[in-house]
Design a protein around this motif. Structure first.
Motif, PDB file in Angstrom:
ATOM      1  N   GLY A  51       0.763  -1.392  -0.058  1.00 38.47           N
ATOM      2  CA  GLY A  51       0.052  -0.040  -0.040  1.00 38.47           C
ATOM      3  C   GLY A  51       0.767   1.437  -0.078  1.00 38.47           C
ATOM      4  N   ASP A  52       0.251   2.198   0.392  1.00 38.06           N
ATOM      5  CA  ASP A  52       0.839   3.687   0.257  1.00 38.06           C
ATOM      6  C   ASP A  52       2.169   3.808   1.235  1.00 38.06           C
ATOM      7  OD1 ASP A  52      -0.965   4.741  -1.604  1.00 38.06           O
ATOM      8  OD2 ASP A  52      -2.185   5.549  -0.222  1.00 38.06           O
ATOM      9  N   GLY A 122       1.741  -5.628 -13.927  1.00 35.42           N
ATOM     10  CA  GLY A 122       0.310  -5.018 -13.495  1.00 35.42           C
ATOM     11  C   GLY A 122       0.365  -4.395 -12.100  1.00 35.42           C
ATOM     12  N   SER A 123       1.438  -4.508 -11.163  1.00 38.85           N
ATOM     13  CA  SER A 123       1.583  -3.854 -10.098  1.00 38.85           C
ATOM     14  C   SER A 123       1.929  -2.334 -10.308  1.00 38.85           C
ATOM     15  CB  SER A 123       2.575  -4.550  -9.435  1.00 38.85           C
ATOM     16  OG  SER A 123       3.931  -4.398  -9.782  1.00 38.85           O
ATOM     17  N   SER A 124       1.754  -1.521  -9.321  1.00 38.86           N
ATOM     18  CA  SER A 124       2.238  -0.083  -9.203  1.00 38.86           C
ATOM     19  C   SER A 124       3.300   0.018  -8.138  1.00 38.86           C
ATOM     20  CB  SER A 124       0.996   0.737  -8.997  1.00 38.86           C
ATOM     21  OG  SER A 124      -0.126   0.633  -9.828  1.00 38.86           O
ATOM     22  N   GLU A 125       4.087   1.535  -8.605  1.00 39.06           N
ATOM     23  CA  GLU A 125       5.145   1.477  -7.648  1.00 39.06           C
ATOM     24  C   GLU A 125       5.255   2.975  -7.404  1.00 39.06           C
ATOM     25  OE1 GLU A 125       8.650  -0.184  -9.598  1.00 39.06           O
ATOM     26  OE2 GLU A 125       8.840   1.315 -11.080  1.00 39.06           O
ATOM     27  N   LEU A 152       4.061  -1.136  -4.505  1.00 34.84           N
ATOM     28  CA  LEU A 152       2.838  -0.975  -3.546  1.00 34.84           C
ATOM     29  C   LEU A 152       2.082  -2.331  -3.346  1.00 34.84           C
ATOM     30  CD1 LEU A 152       1.169   2.335  -5.175  1.00 34.84           C
ATOM     31  CD2 LEU A 152       2.720   2.022  -3.175  1.00 34.84           C
ATOM     32  N   SER A 153       2.562  -3.406  -4.088  1.00 33.16           N
ATOM     33  CA  SER A 153       1.864  -4.737  -3.969  1.00 33.16           C
ATOM     34  C   SER A 153       2.669  -5.485  -3.017  1.00 33.16           C
ATOM     35  CB  SER A 153       1.823  -5.383  -5.337  1.00 33.16           C
ATOM     36  OG  SER A 153       0.827  -4.935  -6.383  1.00 33.16           O
ATOM     37  N   THR A 154       4.111  -5.492  -2.985  1.00 35.78           N
ATOM     38  CA  THR A 154       5.082  -6.226  -2.119  1.00 35.78           C
ATOM     39  C   THR A 154       5.477  -5.408  -0.931  1.00 35.78           C
ATOM     40  OG1 THR A 154       6.900  -5.709  -3.391  1.00 35.78           O
ATOM     41  CG2 THR A 154       5.783  -7.667  -4.090  1.00 35.78           C
ATOM     42  N   GLY A 155       5.473  -4.173  -0.823  1.00 34.85           N
ATOM     43  CA  GLY A 155       6.113  -3.230  -0.024  1.00 34.85           C
ATOM     44  C   GLY A 155       7.362  -3.204  -0.126  1.00 34.85           C
ATOM     45  N   LYS A 156       8.232  -3.689  -1.285  1.00 36.15           N
ATOM     46  CA  LYS A 156       9.699  -3.811  -1.390  1.00 36.15           C
ATOM     47  C   LYS A 156       9.927  -2.260  -1.451  1.00 36.15           C
ATOM     48  CE  LYS A 156      11.908  -5.960  -4.474  1.00 36.15           C
ATOM     49  NZ  LYS A 156      12.627  -6.942  -5.200  1.00 36.15           N
ATOM     50  N   VAL A 157      10.889  -1.817  -0.781  1.00 37.80           N
ATOM     51  CA  VAL A 157      11.407  -0.261  -1.204  1.00 37.80           C
ATOM     52  C   VAL A 157      12.871  -0.636  -1.344  1.00 37.80           C
ATOM     53  CG1 VAL A 157      12.052   1.988  -0.038  1.00 37.80           C
ATOM     54  CG2 VAL A 157      10.043   0.609   1.015  1.00 37.80           C
TER      55      VAL A 157
END
Length: 228
Positions: A51-52, A122-125, A152-157
């Protein structure tokens, strides 16, 4: 401005005033030709919940550190700039170090990145960062982009470095020889070192440490980053 020195910059405000008059040392439309290097490096910093970006989380911490150039290693590269200057258009005096020599080089921030991107899967970042271009008397020509990216799908930064660069015209034959032998190696090492250093500093803040901020070094708002 001298292209090399034995001692650190002693009058940063004067040098910053000087590089403010400099132009780019390359034509941005020619960066696809012979002699240009294209680099891209991704390094995982941390993982948040999907998420955000979390308030006070790794993404926000990393963005603040990247904005202040607090990811660098003083033994390789430091930066002098006006802390109150707007990010876009900010002139920075980079001071590269190699053995006993120091190389002052001017760059100018040309863009800020602040957007959400759609990925091919298909995911967003969520992305925030900035880029600079090299100015006259720099040892290199080109553009470097620093971005903090959260999936935003996995939370990886992640910290993402994207660069296009080529050797500039160097009139001193000794410096030219040294740059020809060690320049590319040092450049690649710099990318690796700052990626690991940013991860360490993000972890330090997450564990309760104070966020590092650049050191005041001159009159008014001139600072040096990274801090000691």
């Amino acid at each position: 401005m001298r292209t090399w020195r034995f001692s650190p910059v002693s009058h940063p405000e004067q040098d910053l005033d000087e590089i403010a008059t400099y132009e780019l040392n390359f034509d941005p439309s020619t960066t696809g030709g012979k002699g240009w290097h294209h680099d891209r490096l991704r390094h995982t910093l941390a993982v948040e919940d999907p998420g955000d970006p979390e308030p006070g989380g790794p993404f926000e911490i990393a963005c603040a550190l990247v904005r202040d150039y607090e990811f660098s290693d003083r033994h390789i590269m430091s930066a002098l700039f006006h802390s109150r200057a707007p990010l876009v258009g900010r002139d920075m005096l980079l001071e590269g170090r190699f053995v006993v020599l120091r190389f002052p080089m001017g760059v100018r921030v040309d863009a800020e990145v602040d957007e959400t991107r759609e990925r091919a899967d298909g995911s967003s970042e969520r992305v925030w960062g900035w880029s600079y271009r090299t100015l006259e008397h720099h040892l290199e020509r080109g553009r470097l982009v620093y971005e903090v990216v959260k999936n935003l799908s996995t939370g990886k930064v992640e910290f993402v470095i994207t660069g296009v660069s080529a050797r500039a015209e160097i009139h001193n034959p000794v410096i030219a020889l040294g740059f020809g032998v060690f320049g590319r190696f040092t450049q690649r090492r710099f990318y690796r070192v700052i990626s690991h250093r940013l991860a360490e500093r993000v972890r330090f803040v997450l564990e309760g440490g104070d966020r590092p901020v650049p050191d005041p070094v001159g009159p008014d708002d001139v600072v040096r980053a990274p801090s000691r």
